[in-house]
Design a protein around this motif. Structure first.
Motif, mmCIF file in Angstrom:
data_model
loop_
_atom_site.group_PDB
_atom_site.id
_atom_site.type_symbol
_atom_site.label_atom_id
_atom_site.label_comp_id
_atom_site.label_asym_id
_atom_site.label_seq_id
_atom_site.Cartn_x
_atom_site.Cartn_y
_atom_site.Cartn_z
ATOM 1 N N PRO A 137 -5.142 -4.679 -7.853
ATOM 2 C CA PRO A 137 -4.438 -4.586 -9.397
ATOM 3 C C PRO A 137 -5.382 -5.438 -10.372
ATOM 4 O O PRO A 137 -5.438 -4.884 -11.727
ATOM 5 C CB PRO A 137 -3.096 -4.895 -9.095
ATOM 6 C CG PRO A 137 -3.154 -5.680 -7.954
ATOM 7 C CD PRO A 137 -4.101 -5.072 -7.022
ATOM 8 N N TYR A 149 -4.492 2.155 -20.945
ATOM 9 C CA TYR A 149 -3.326 2.311 -20.645
ATOM 10 C C TYR A 149 -2.371 2.405 -21.857
ATOM 11 O O TYR A 149 -1.330 3.172 -22.011
ATOM 12 C CB TYR A 149 -2.696 1.174 -19.645
ATOM 13 C CG TYR A 149 -1.738 1.292 -18.998
ATOM 14 C CD1 TYR A 149 -1.597 2.144 -17.662
ATOM 15 C CD2 TYR A 149 -0.324 0.783 -19.268
ATOM 16 C CE1 TYR A 149 -0.384 2.484 -17.161
ATOM 17 C CE2 TYR A 149 0.651 0.922 -18.614
ATOM 18 C CZ TYR A 149 0.756 1.727 -17.389
ATOM 19 O OH TYR A 149 1.897 2.110 -16.850
ATOM 20 N N CYS A 186 5.027 -6.125 -15.010
ATOM 21 C CA CYS A 186 5.393 -5.740 -16.343
ATOM 22 C C CYS A 186 4.268 -5.330 -17.207
ATOM 23 O O CYS A 186 4.288 -4.480 -18.216
ATOM 24 C CB CYS A 186 5.945 -6.744 -17.284
ATOM 25 S SG CYS A 186 4.631 -8.229 -17.629
ATOM 26 N N GLY A 187 3.094 -5.604 -16.828
ATOM 27 C CA GLY A 187 1.801 -4.933 -17.391
ATOM 28 C C GLY A 187 1.887 -5.482 -18.755
ATOM 29 O O GLY A 187 2.078 -6.538 -19.284
ATOM 30 N N LEU A 205 6.524 -10.390 -14.945
ATOM 31 C CA LEU A 205 5.732 -10.830 -14.043
ATOM 32 C C LEU A 205 4.418 -9.724 -13.899
ATOM 33 O O LEU A 205 4.819 -8.720 -13.537
ATOM 34 C CB LEU A 205 6.318 -11.151 -12.779
ATOM 35 C CG LEU A 205 5.267 -11.880 -11.881
ATOM 36 C CD1 LEU A 205 4.976 -13.227 -11.823
ATOM 37 C CD2 LEU A 205 5.946 -11.420 -10.282
ATOM 38 N N ASP A 206 3.153 -10.321 -13.969
ATOM 39 C CA ASP A 206 2.246 -9.372 -13.454
ATOM 40 C C ASP A 206 0.773 -10.122 -13.163
ATOM 41 O O ASP A 206 0.754 -11.319 -13.487
ATOM 42 C CB ASP A 206 1.668 -8.618 -14.995
ATOM 43 C CG ASP A 206 1.216 -7.160 -14.370
ATOM 44 O OD1 ASP A 206 1.704 -6.398 -14.501
ATOM 45 O OD2 ASP A 206 -0.120 -7.220 -14.170
ATOM 46 N N MET A 211 -3.635 -7.227 -18.719
ATOM 47 C CA MET A 211 -2.555 -6.337 -18.966
ATOM 48 C C MET A 211 -1.616 -7.368 -20.004
ATOM 49 O O MET A 211 -1.332 -7.135 -20.951
ATOM 50 C CB MET A 211 -1.757 -6.045 -17.962
ATOM 51 C CG MET A 211 -2.366 -4.788 -17.256
ATOM 52 S SD MET A 211 -2.548 -3.281 -18.208
ATOM 53 C CE MET A 211 -1.099 -2.047 -17.532
ATOM 54 N N GLY A 227 1.216 -13.797 -12.233
ATOM 55 C CA GLY A 227 1.907 -14.074 -10.819
ATOM 56 C C GLY A 227 1.570 -13.134 -10.138
ATOM 57 O O GLY A 227 1.580 -11.864 -10.408
ATOM 58 N N ASP A 228 1.507 -13.220 -8.852
ATOM 59 C CA ASP A 228 1.434 -12.286 -7.615
ATOM 60 C C ASP A 228 2.895 -11.938 -7.068
ATOM 61 O O ASP A 228 3.112 -12.872 -6.353
ATOM 62 C CB ASP A 228 0.513 -12.402 -6.651
ATOM 63 C CG ASP A 228 0.308 -11.575 -5.496
ATOM 64 O OD1 ASP A 228 1.089 -10.361 -5.422
ATOM 65 O OD2 ASP A 228 -0.589 -11.760 -4.755
ATOM 66 N N GLY A 230 3.622 -10.295 -4.319
ATOM 67 C CA GLY A 230 3.375 -10.516 -2.992
ATOM 68 C C GLY A 230 3.287 -12.079 -2.399
ATOM 69 O O GLY A 230 3.515 -12.236 -1.226
ATOM 70 N N ALA A 248 4.911 -0.201 -10.054
ATOM 71 C CA ALA A 248 4.174 -1.361 -9.524
ATOM 72 C C ALA A 248 4.164 -1.860 -8.001
ATOM 73 O O ALA A 248 3.598 -2.268 -7.436
ATOM 74 C CB ALA A 248 4.692 -2.417 -10.323
ATOM 75 N N TRP A 251 1.956 -0.967 -5.063
ATOM 76 C CA TRP A 251 0.445 -1.716 -5.091
ATOM 77 C C TRP A 251 0.689 -2.872 -3.718
ATOM 78 O O TRP A 251 -0.381 -3.232 -3.303
ATOM 79 C CB TRP A 251 0.128 -2.621 -6.335
ATOM 80 C CG TRP A 251 -0.222 -1.733 -7.158
ATOM 81 C CD1 TRP A 251 0.341 -1.106 -8.391
ATOM 82 C CD2 TRP A 251 -1.677 -1.427 -7.774
ATOM 83 N NE1 TRP A 251 -0.448 -0.538 -9.146
ATOM 84 C CE2 TRP A 251 -1.649 -0.763 -8.922
ATOM 85 C CE3 TRP A 251 -2.866 -1.940 -7.074
ATOM 86 C CZ2 TRP A 251 -2.946 -0.407 -9.416
ATOM 87 C CZ3 TRP A 251 -4.185 -1.317 -7.584
ATOM 88 C CH2 TRP A 251 -3.965 -0.630 -8.670
HETATM 89 C C1 LIG Z 1 1.276 1.134 -13.853
HETATM 90 S S1 LIG Z 1 1.409 -0.308 -14.243
HETATM 91 C C2 LIG Z 1 3.008 -0.343 -15.087
HETATM 92 C C3 LIG Z 1 3.067 -1.329 -16.194
HETATM 93 C C4 LIG Z 1 4.499 -1.491 -16.912
HETATM 94 N N1 LIG Z 1 5.647 -1.732 -15.816
HETATM 95 C C5 LIG Z 1 4.820 -0.398 -17.501
HETATM 96 O O1 LIG Z 1 5.674 0.392 -17.345
HETATM 97 O O2 LIG Z 1 3.985 0.053 -18.526
HETATM 98 C C6 LIG Z 1 1.575 -1.259 -12.944
HETATM 99 C C7 LIG Z 1 1.422 -3.030 -13.032
HETATM 100 O O3 LIG Z 1 1.666 -3.499 -11.839
HETATM 101 C C8 LIG Z 1 0.962 -4.755 -11.816
HETATM 102 N N2 LIG Z 1 0.774 -5.358 -10.276
HETATM 103 C C9 LIG Z 1 0.419 -4.517 -9.162
HETATM 104 N N3 LIG Z 1 0.407 -5.455 -8.335
HETATM 105 C C10 LIG Z 1 1.008 -6.419 -8.433
HETATM 106 C C11 LIG Z 1 1.436 -7.640 -8.052
HETATM 107 N N4 LIG Z 1 0.945 -7.890 -6.670
HETATM 108 N N5 LIG Z 1 1.960 -8.683 -8.584
HETATM 109 C C12 LIG Z 1 2.227 -8.569 -9.895
HETATM 110 N N6 LIG Z 1 1.892 -7.411 -10.395
HETATM 111 C C13 LIG Z 1 1.311 -6.436 -9.850
HETATM 112 C C14 LIG Z 1 -0.318 -4.153 -12.108
HETATM 113 O O4 LIG Z 1 -1.009 -5.243 -12.930
HETATM 114 C C15 LIG Z 1 -0.040 -3.337 -13.539
HETATM 115 O O5 LIG Z 1 -0.078 -4.067 -14.616
#
Ligand SMILES: C[S@@+](CC[C@H](N)C(=O)[O-])C[C@H]1O[C@@H](n2cnc3c(N)ncnc32)[C@H](O)[C@@H]1O
Lengths: 414, 163
Positions: A137, A149, A186-187, A205-206, A211, A227-228, A230, A248, A251
């Motif tokens: 991601p 996006y 949250c992107g 958190l993202d 993003m 942050g992650d 996971g 999200a 992922w």
């Molecule tokens: C499809 S976007 C959705 C963004 C936002 N929730 C929206 O509705 O517009 C998915 C988001 O999940 C985040 N993401 C993916 N894996 C993640 C992780 N392990 N920890 C935190 N964020 C994560 C990505 O960076 C991305 O911004």
């Protein structure tokens, strides 16, 4: 797929990348042919295997650089006869050599082909319609993807609608008191904006700095954390009033580093989320699981973390509009941790929203793990048993006669 | 990042037992006005760790909060002086640049453009250890996907031993 001159020879045994000049070398395979073949190989492997096909290794078996002279793009294609993970010595994505996507290996920040060119190249190739399979991601959501996006009015609209629905399923008390919510993944803050519009405060958190930067530019009202999920959420116990996550969580089902184990990352995530939610709070995740196995993996980990609840599917019969929401409740009945009250409670609420949406919603019971279905303490009751016996009799089956013992209550230890 | 968030954040590096509160090293603090909502403040008050908030506000240059946590009557009373201060501390002060420091390990989490970077290094993530029953009880890290499949059901997650 209509591709310009990308032609490639694939020799899996050479360890050094060899530059192929597509104009002079006799082509063995064209990329157009290679991709479907590789994808096919990937999908014929078992479920378990497929998940681990994406990994990162420092000495991947690289094969060829492929140059596309038309767009002056380079990328590296590699065939992996075997999955081969180097477990040690990897510190950061950029420092090491490669990211493997399915059976392709792409060099990152490499002098020849930089990640910022690779990922778009892959995106235009549309090898996969699932972004999760293209890159981790934090790489996939780079600056240009983050901007794209957020400036697509279609995406903005879809995400807003999903967030609105998630908030509805969150079923916060209607007392006009703002709540303190969490937006996971949250992107750029599209989902968070919906939370703000509904008058609540939030933390987002993202894992993608790009993003989050867009979110800062758009001056979202929530606080942002890089942050992650996971790795588990570093939040105090019982302080959050509810959590949503839009597109999200799926992922987490991929292993992007050799140290990643999806099951444990989901576990860390759900475990820490459960802890930080206040009792009775809910968490609603809109997810795009890749397969039934993936959906079950997510759900199982959530239930194991202590959550109750299940899956709500909107537009279940439309492939395009179908949306899945995982609705989780966090210990709403303190005395009975595992006895199905929570499950039935959330189902009732789901039924309410069903009415609002003109019956477009159904609770998918089939995908709920069996454990959930078994936990109804009250059982089916005498009437139900009698009816079933009658039905069976009508079919001509041999059914024991009804008596005062039929469907009687058993001792609890039974 | 506002102090309401700081008051909820703790450090979850492996092995850390008390990662709260994170110490604030402020380089740049900004103030943004937010609508005053006493209901929200009353709702949040029970969740706030008071000492941590007082300390955090002070490190951001705001020293108006009372040292001891006020009791419920102050929160519920019609006099809003206290709530106004709480409001300012929780929602209007932003840590824009600086760092958050883990009280136990001293690990710094940098804050840029108001965003704390809470990403952990690989060796800070709570570890999972696998016990391979075929080779006795020696804990080994999962090496290859094949091992993972074989040992899937004997994975023990040490991170969940707490609290
Ligand atoms: C499809 S976007 C959705 C963004 C936002 N929730 C929206 O509705 O517009 C998915 C988001 O999940 C985040 N993401 C993916 N894996 C993640 C992780 N392990 N920890 C935190 N964020 C994560 C990505 O960076 C991305 O911004």
């Amino acid at each position: 797929m209509n591709l310009p001159v990308r032609k490639v020879t694939a020799d899996v045994n050479r360890s050094q990348p060899r530059r192929v000049d597509v104009n002079t070398e006799p082509p063995f395979l064209t990329l157009e042919k290679l991709i479907p073949q590789l994808l096919k190989r990937q999908s014929t492997r078992g479920q378990e295997h497929e998940r681990y096909l994406r990994f990162r290794g420092q000495s991947g078996r690289c094969s060829e650089y492929v140059s596309d002279h038309n767009s002056s793009r380079d990328f590296l294609v590699s065939v992996f006869p075997d999955v081969n993970i180097k477990p040690s010595g990897e510190s950061s994505l950029a420092a090491s050599g490669f990211i493997a996507v399915g059976l392709f290996v792409l060099p990152l920040r490499n002098s020849v082909a930089q990640s910022c060119r690779i990922v778009p190249a892959l995106k235009t190739l549309k090898m996969s319609t699932r972004p999760e399979l293209l890159a981790p991601p934090e790489i996939f959501y780079d600056d240009s993807e983050a901007r794209k996006y957020t400036s697509s009015s279609r995406i903005v609209e879809i995400q807003a609608r999903l967030s609105e629905r998630a908030l509805e399923l969150l079923a916060l008390p209607e007392d006009d008191v703002p709540r303190f919510l969490l937006d996971i993944g949250c992107g750029s803050g599209l989902s968070g904006e919906t939370i703000s519009e509904n008058g609540h405060q939030w933390i987002g958190l993202d894992i993608s700095a790009s993003m989050l930067n867009v979110a800062v530019e758009r001056e979202v009202e929530g606080d942002l954390l890089l942050g992650d999920m996971g790795q588990g959420l570093g939040l105090r116990a019982g302080v959050i009033d509810g959590a949503i996550s839009i597109s999200a969580v799926q992922w987490l089902c991929n292993a992007d580093k050799s140290s990643h184990e999806p099951r444990l990352r989901l576990k860390a995530f759900f475990g820490s989320l459960y802890r930080c939610l206040s009792r009775g709070a809910r968490a609603v995740f809109q997810v795009y699981p890749e397969s039934i196995a993936q959906r079950e993996l997510i759900l199982r980990q959530a239930l194991q973390a202590g959550f109750g609840g299940g899956l709500v599917v909107d537009y279940p019969h439309s492939t395009k509009k179908r949306k899945e929401f995982l609705v989780l409740t966090c210990g709403s009945v303190p005395t009975s941790i595992n006895d199905g009250h929570k499950g039935s409670g959330s189902e009732d609420d789901d039924d309410d929203s069903e009415d609002e949406d003109n019956g477009m919603v159904c609770v998918s019971d089939r995908n709920r793990p069996r454990k959930k279905q078994r936990t109804n303490k009250k059982g089916k009751g005498r009437e139900w048993v009698l009816r079933k016996k009658e039905q069976s009799r009508r079919k001509g089956n041999d059914v024991p006669a009804d008596s005062k013992y039929t469907a009687r209550k058993r001792k609890s230890r039974f | 990042m506002r102090l309401i968030t700081h008051n909820m954040l703790s450090c979850n590096i492996k092995g850390v037992t008390n990662g709260f509160p994170l110490k604030i090293e402020a380089e740049k603090v900004v103030e943004k006005e937010v609508d005053f909502n006493p209901d929200f403040l009353r709702h949040m008050f029970a969740k706030i760790e008071w000492k941590a908030l007082v300390e955090a506000a002070r490190s951001m240059g705001y020293a108006e909060l009372p040292e001891d946590s006020p009791d419920a009557t102050v929160i519920e009373s019609a006099d809003e002086t206290f709530l106004r201060k709480l409001h300012h501390a929780l929602l209007e002060l932003h840590l824009e640049e600086g760092a958050l420091v883990c009280p136990e390990t001293g690990r710094k989490f940098p804050v840029n453009k108001g965003i704390p970077n809470m990403l952990l290094h690989e060796d800070e993530v709570k570890q999972t250890v696998c016990i391979d029953l075929r080779k006795g009880n020696e804990p080994t890290r999962i090496r290859s996907p094949k091992d993972r499949v074989l040992m899937q059901d004997v994975c023990i997650d040490l991170s969940l031993q707490v609290p």
